[in-house]
Motif scaffolding. Structure first.
Motif, short mmCIF file in Angstrom:
data_model
loop_
_atom_site.label_atom_id
_atom_site.label_comp_id
_atom_site.label_asym_id
_atom_site.label_seq_id
_atom_site.Cartn_x
_atom_site.Cartn_y
_atom_site.Cartn_z
N GLU A 250 0.85 -1.18 0.00
CA GLU A 250 0.00 0.00 0.00
C GLU A 250 0.90 1.25 0.00
O GLU A 250 1.78 1.39 0.83
N GLN A 251 0.69 2.09 -0.98
CA GLN A 251 1.50 3.29 -1.14
C GLN A 251 0.57 4.48 -1.32
O GLN A 251 -0.13 4.60 -2.32
N LYS A 252 0.56 5.35 -0.31
CA LYS A 252 -0.29 6.54 -0.34
C LYS A 252 -1.75 6.17 -0.60
O LYS A 252 -2.45 6.79 -1.40
N GLY A 253 -2.19 5.15 0.09
CA GLY A 253 -3.59 4.73 -0.02
C GLY A 253 -3.93 3.98 -1.28
O GLY A 253 -5.12 3.81 -1.59
N GLN A 254 -2.94 3.51 -2.03
CA GLN A 254 -3.17 2.80 -3.28
C GLN A 254 -2.62 1.37 -3.19
O GLN A 254 -1.69 1.11 -2.44
N ILE A 255 -3.22 0.49 -3.97
CA ILE A 255 -2.75 -0.89 -4.07
C ILE A 255 -1.61 -0.95 -5.09
O ILE A 255 -1.78 -0.49 -6.24
N GLU A 256 -0.46 -1.46 -4.69
CA GLU A 256 0.66 -1.59 -5.60
C GLU A 256 1.13 -3.04 -5.65
O GLU A 256 1.27 -3.69 -4.61
N MET A 257 1.39 -3.51 -6.86
CA MET A 257 1.87 -4.87 -7.03
C MET A 257 3.37 -4.95 -6.78
O MET A 257 4.10 -3.98 -6.97
N LEU A 258 3.81 -6.12 -6.35
CA LEU A 258 5.22 -6.39 -6.08
C LEU A 258 5.70 -7.47 -7.04
O LEU A 258 4.89 -8.14 -7.68
N PRO A 259 7.02 -7.67 -7.15
CA PRO A 259 7.51 -8.74 -8.04
C PRO A 259 6.94 -10.11 -7.69
O PRO A 259 6.78 -10.95 -8.58
N GLU A 260 6.64 -10.33 -6.41
CA GLU A 260 6.12 -11.63 -5.99
C GLU A 260 4.59 -11.70 -5.94
O GLU A 260 4.01 -12.69 -5.51
N THR A 261 3.91 -10.65 -6.41
CA THR A 261 2.44 -10.64 -6.41
C THR A 261 1.89 -11.76 -7.29
O THR A 261 2.23 -11.86 -8.47
N ILE A 262 1.03 -12.58 -6.72
CA ILE A 262 0.37 -13.65 -7.46
C ILE A 262 -0.89 -13.09 -8.11
O ILE A 262 -1.75 -12.51 -7.42
N PHE A 263 -1.01 -13.24 -9.42
CA PHE A 263 -2.21 -12.82 -10.11
C PHE A 263 -3.26 -13.92 -9.98
O PHE A 263 -2.95 -15.11 -10.12
N GLY A 264 -4.50 -13.52 -9.70
CA GLY A 264 -5.53 -14.49 -9.38
C GLY A 264 -6.55 -14.68 -10.49
O GLY A 264 -6.20 -14.92 -11.64
N PHE A 265 -7.83 -14.54 -10.13
CA PHE A 265 -8.92 -14.82 -11.07
C PHE A 265 -8.93 -13.79 -12.20
O PHE A 265 -8.69 -12.61 -11.99
N SER A 266 -9.24 -14.28 -13.40
CA SER A 266 -9.21 -13.42 -14.58
C SER A 266 -10.61 -13.21 -15.16
O SER A 266 -10.95 -12.11 -15.57
N CYS A 267 -11.40 -14.26 -15.24
CA CYS A 267 -12.77 -14.19 -15.77
C CYS A 267 -13.63 -15.17 -14.99
O CYS A 267 -13.14 -16.24 -14.60
N ILE A 268 -14.88 -14.81 -14.75
CA ILE A 268 -15.74 -15.67 -13.95
C ILE A 268 -17.15 -15.66 -14.51
O ILE A 268 -17.62 -14.64 -15.02
N GLN A 269 -17.81 -16.82 -14.46
CA GLN A 269 -19.22 -16.88 -14.81
C GLN A 269 -19.96 -17.81 -13.86
O GLN A 269 -19.50 -18.92 -13.58
N ALA A 270 -21.10 -17.33 -13.40
CA ALA A 270 -21.95 -18.10 -12.50
C ALA A 270 -23.11 -18.70 -13.30
O ALA A 270 -23.77 -18.01 -14.07
N THR A 271 -23.34 -19.99 -13.13
CA THR A 271 -24.57 -20.62 -13.60
C THR A 271 -25.35 -21.05 -12.36
O THR A 271 -24.86 -20.94 -11.24
N ASP A 272 -26.54 -21.55 -12.55
CA ASP A 272 -27.32 -22.00 -11.40
C ASP A 272 -26.67 -23.20 -10.72
O ASP A 272 -26.84 -23.41 -9.52
N ARG A 273 -25.87 -23.98 -11.46
CA ARG A 273 -25.25 -25.18 -10.91
C ARG A 273 -23.84 -24.95 -10.39
O ARG A 273 -23.46 -25.45 -9.34
N TYR A 274 -23.03 -24.19 -11.15
CA TYR A 274 -21.61 -24.10 -10.85
C TYR A 274 -21.08 -22.68 -11.00
O TYR A 274 -21.75 -21.79 -11.55
N ILE A 275 -19.82 -22.53 -10.58
CA ILE A 275 -19.04 -21.32 -10.81
C ILE A 275 -17.87 -21.71 -11.71
O ILE A 275 -17.13 -22.64 -11.41
N TYR A 276 -17.73 -21.03 -12.84
CA TYR A 276 -16.64 -21.28 -13.78
C TYR A 276 -15.68 -20.10 -13.74
O TYR A 276 -16.13 -18.94 -13.77
N ALA A 277 -14.38 -20.37 -13.70
CA ALA A 277 -13.42 -19.26 -13.59
C ALA A 277 -12.08 -19.63 -14.20
O ALA A 277 -11.62 -20.77 -14.09
N THR A 278 -11.46 -18.65 -14.84
CA THR A 278 -10.06 -18.76 -15.22
C THR A 278 -9.23 -18.01 -14.19
O THR A 278 -9.69 -17.02 -13.61
#
Length: 341
Positions: A250-278
């Motif tokens: 956190e830098q001056k109230g902002q989110i900043e990424m680091l070299p070791e930052t893990i990138f997470g979910f990219s796209c998500i879709q909900a159906t009535d049965r399941y959750i699909y995500a990349t």
């Protein structure tokens, strides 16, 4: 009343501190239940700018392209043929200033695009052929929120979920706010309330099931999945799953990424049965994810769908066992197509 013994007070403070700093448990995404999907192109000639969302309705595919002057593109899901567009950027009638969060109501078949600058939903019924008839589009005024929401998604004909900075979510019907939800999953490294709010507002994606009874939010830094119950007027958290630690500064109230930052979910879709995500699950990714993870509505991993394509965005047709997707080829061009087992 007899005063508390100093030792008891100290013990209480230590127990509270230990509880707040308890090490979070991160679940594995490894699974032996893996299906391989094959990609088939539907349209490799249309020049997309950057398509970030794709939706399915009856015989049509609806693509939101952030780099086109007409943001909403319509395609036939069988032939891939382009059939029209809507959503011109501008300040005129039925034009958009700062569009965000294209969504489709599973119950009513109403397509909506939230314009943050105006605080309105631009909506239409897809049966009115909005790609051919601009008059099919109409504006829906939202409640007089204390703080204008960043994103709004329809739940039913006249019911909406809005994501704010504070409170976190509200549910509204017409012009009346029905309920609010304002708690967050625990973040590691003792980040304060302000940074936690900012993190989940700016570093997450979300979707609502077509039946309007469930909602999921997933973080794009680290991998936290939170599931909500929408069956009543109240918004209730029903499950939280941690897969990768959110590492950021956190830098001056902002989110900043680091070299070791893990990138997470990219796209998500909900159906009535399941959750699909990349999701990426790595630091500094250079390509889009090539697998789709399938979760149940308790956040349990059901299976992994493996492909040989870079998946930019996708939508699921469970009835016909297809996943429509926008993929990126080696030349950096987006191609519209679908996956099938």
């Amino acid at each position: 009343m007899r005063p508390s013994h100093p030792f008891i007070i100290l013990l209480s403070v230590l127990l509270c501190s230990c509880s707040q700093n308890k090490e979070l448990t991160y679940d594995s995404l490894d699974t032996e239940n893996i299906d391989t999907l094959n990609f088939r192109s539907l349209n490799s000639t249309f020049s997309f700018g950057y398509a970030s969302k794709i939706l399915l309705h009856d015989s049509g595919l609806i693509v939101y392209d952030e780099m086109q002057n007409e943001r909403i593109q319509f395609f036939n899901k069988e032939s891939g043929c382009f059939s029209g567009c809507f959503g011109r950027i501008g300040q005129g009638d039925k034009e958009l200033i700062s569009p965000a969060n294209l969504s489709i109501n599973g119950k009513s078949g109403v397509l909506s695009l939230y314009d943050y600058a105006r605080g309105i939903l631009l909506s239409c019924r897809l049966t009115d052929l909005p790609n051919e008839n601009p008059d099919a589009w109409f504006s829906i005024d939202l409640p007089d929120y204390d703080l204008r929401p960043n994103y709004v998604t329809g739940v039913s004909d006249n019911e909406f979920i809005a994501m704010h900075g504070s409170p976190r979510f509200t549910k509204a019907c017409g012009g009346e706010v029905l309920s609010s939800f304002d708690s967050y999953p625990v973040l590691p490294d003792n980040h304060g309330e302000e940074i936690t709010r900012m993190f989940f507002l700016s570093q997450s994606i979300w979707d609502i099931s077509p039946d309007g009874q469930k909602m999921v939010q997933a973080t794009t830094l680290g991998s936290i999945l939170q599931i909500f119950d929408l069956k009543t007027a109240a918004i209730k958290s029903s499950a939280i799953r941690y897969f990768h630690k959110p590492i950021f500064a956190e830098q001056k109230g902002q989110i900043e990424m680091l070299p070791e930052t893990i990138f997470g979910f990219s796209c998500i879709q909900a159906t009535d049965r399941y959750i699909y995500a990349t999701l990426h699950g790595v630091a500094n990714p250079t390509v889009f994810p090539d697998s789709i993870y399938v979760f149940d509505w308790n956040g349990n991993l059901i299976k992994k769908l493996s492909t040989d394509q870079q998946i930019c965005c996708f939508c699921v047709d469970e009835q016909n066992c297809k996943i429509y997707a926008m993929v990126m080829n080696e030349a950096g061009e987006q191609i519209l197509g679908y996956f099938i087992e």
